[in-house]
Design a protein around this motif. Sequence first.
Motif, short mmCIF file in Angstrom:
data_model
loop_
_atom_site.label_atom_id
_atom_site.label_comp_id
_atom_site.label_asym_id
_atom_site.label_seq_id
_atom_site.Cartn_x
_atom_site.Cartn_y
_atom_site.Cartn_z
N GLU A 61 26.35 35.40 4.38
CA GLU A 61 26.66 35.64 5.79
C GLU A 61 26.64 37.13 6.12
OE1 GLU A 61 28.86 33.96 3.78
OE2 GLU A 61 28.52 31.91 4.40
N LEU A 62 26.84 37.99 5.12
CA LEU A 62 26.87 39.44 5.34
C LEU A 62 25.49 40.07 5.28
CD1 LEU A 62 29.94 40.29 3.05
CD2 LEU A 62 29.92 39.96 5.52
N ILE A 63 24.51 39.32 4.85
CA ILE A 63 23.17 39.88 4.66
C ILE A 63 22.34 39.65 5.92
CG2 ILE A 63 21.06 39.76 3.31
CD1 ILE A 63 22.78 38.94 0.93
N LYS A 64 21.94 40.72 6.53
CA LYS A 64 21.12 40.69 7.74
C LYS A 64 19.90 41.58 7.52
CE LYS A 64 24.45 38.64 10.12
NZ LYS A 64 24.58 37.26 9.82
N LYS A 65 18.82 41.32 8.24
CA LYS A 65 17.66 42.20 8.18
C LYS A 65 18.09 43.61 8.52
CE LYS A 65 13.69 39.34 9.31
NZ LYS A 65 12.68 39.07 10.33
N GLY A 66 17.58 44.58 7.75
CA GLY A 66 17.89 45.97 7.99
C GLY A 66 19.09 46.49 7.21
N THR A 67 19.84 45.62 6.56
CA THR A 67 20.99 46.04 5.76
C THR A 67 20.51 46.83 4.55
OG1 THR A 67 22.24 44.08 6.40
CG2 THR A 67 23.02 45.27 4.46
N LYS A 68 21.10 48.00 4.32
CA LYS A 68 20.80 48.80 3.14
C LYS A 68 21.63 48.25 1.98
CE LYS A 68 18.46 51.88 5.54
NZ LYS A 68 17.04 51.85 5.60
N VAL A 69 20.98 48.08 0.83
CA VAL A 69 21.66 47.48 -0.32
C VAL A 69 21.31 48.21 -1.61
CG1 VAL A 69 21.83 45.14 0.65
CG2 VAL A 69 19.80 45.79 -0.65
N LYS A 70 22.21 48.08 -2.58
CA LYS A 70 21.91 48.47 -3.95
C LYS A 70 21.47 47.20 -4.66
CE LYS A 70 25.22 52.23 -4.46
NZ LYS A 70 26.44 52.68 -5.19
N TYR A 71 20.38 47.28 -5.42
CA TYR A 71 19.88 46.14 -6.19
C TYR A 71 20.10 46.43 -7.66
CZ TYR A 71 16.49 43.24 -8.65
OH TYR A 71 15.89 42.39 -9.53
N TYR A 72 20.82 45.53 -8.34
CA TYR A 72 21.10 45.64 -9.76
C TYR A 72 20.22 44.65 -10.52
CZ TYR A 72 25.26 47.99 -8.00
OH TYR A 72 26.12 48.83 -7.35
N PRO A 73 19.14 45.12 -11.18
CA PRO A 73 18.26 44.18 -11.89
C PRO A 73 18.97 43.46 -13.03
CG PRO A 73 17.58 46.45 -12.29
CD PRO A 73 18.67 46.49 -11.26
N ILE A 74 19.91 44.15 -13.68
CA ILE A 74 20.73 43.54 -14.73
C ILE A 74 22.17 43.52 -14.20
CG2 ILE A 74 21.51 43.68 -17.12
CD1 ILE A 74 18.96 45.39 -17.62
N ILE A 75 22.62 42.37 -13.80
CA ILE A 75 23.89 42.25 -13.08
C ILE A 75 25.09 42.75 -13.88
CG2 ILE A 75 24.50 39.88 -13.69
CD1 ILE A 75 25.06 39.54 -10.61
N THR A 76 25.01 42.71 -15.20
CA THR A 76 26.14 43.14 -16.03
C THR A 76 26.16 44.65 -16.26
OG1 THR A 76 24.87 42.71 -18.05
CG2 THR A 76 26.32 40.94 -17.24
N ASN A 77 25.12 45.36 -15.80
CA ASN A 77 25.05 46.81 -15.98
C ASN A 77 24.97 47.47 -14.60
OD1 ASN A 77 24.57 49.46 -16.65
ND2 ASN A 77 22.88 49.03 -18.03
N LYS A 78 26.11 47.85 -14.05
CA LYS A 78 26.16 48.43 -12.70
C LYS A 78 25.73 49.89 -12.66
CE LYS A 78 27.93 44.88 -10.42
NZ LYS A 78 27.61 44.38 -9.14
N SER A 79 25.37 50.48 -13.82
CA SER A 79 24.92 51.87 -13.82
C SER A 79 23.42 51.98 -13.51
CB SER A 79 25.21 52.54 -15.17
OG SER A 79 24.44 51.95 -16.20
N ILE A 80 22.71 50.86 -13.56
CA ILE A 80 21.28 50.85 -13.25
C ILE A 80 21.07 50.09 -11.96
CG2 ILE A 80 18.99 50.10 -14.01
CD1 ILE A 80 20.07 50.25 -16.90
N PHE A 81 20.60 50.80 -10.92
CA PHE A 81 20.33 50.16 -9.63
C PHE A 81 19.28 50.95 -8.87
CE2 PHE A 81 23.65 53.24 -8.76
CZ PHE A 81 23.26 53.80 -7.55
N SER A 82 18.76 50.35 -7.83
CA SER A 82 17.86 51.04 -6.91
C SER A 82 18.27 50.64 -5.50
CB SER A 82 16.40 50.68 -7.19
OG SER A 82 16.22 49.29 -7.25
N GLU A 83 17.95 51.51 -4.54
CA GLU A 83 18.34 51.26 -3.15
C GLU A 83 17.16 50.67 -2.38
OE1 GLU A 83 20.12 54.74 -1.43
OE2 GLU A 83 21.68 54.81 -2.97
#
Length: 59
Positions: free
Chosen positions: A4-26
């Motif tokens: 419900e919080l995800i709308k077009k245009g929302t800026k997000v961090k994407y974590y390819p490995i969900i258990t490692n929050k130190s690796i992400f891209s915007e």
Amino acid sequence: MAHELIKKGTKVKYYPIITNKSIFSEHEVISECWEICGEMVVKISGKSGGVSINHLEAI
């Protein structure tokens, strides 16, 4: 992240490995959410196909 919080245009961090929050891209959400085999997914900029909303965090 709740779909419900995800709308077009929302800026997000994407974590390819969900258990490692130190690796992400915007990225930016570029589609509405949809369901595949019980998993909610969304399209984000710079990635092909859908990614699980569990791997996203709003910026």
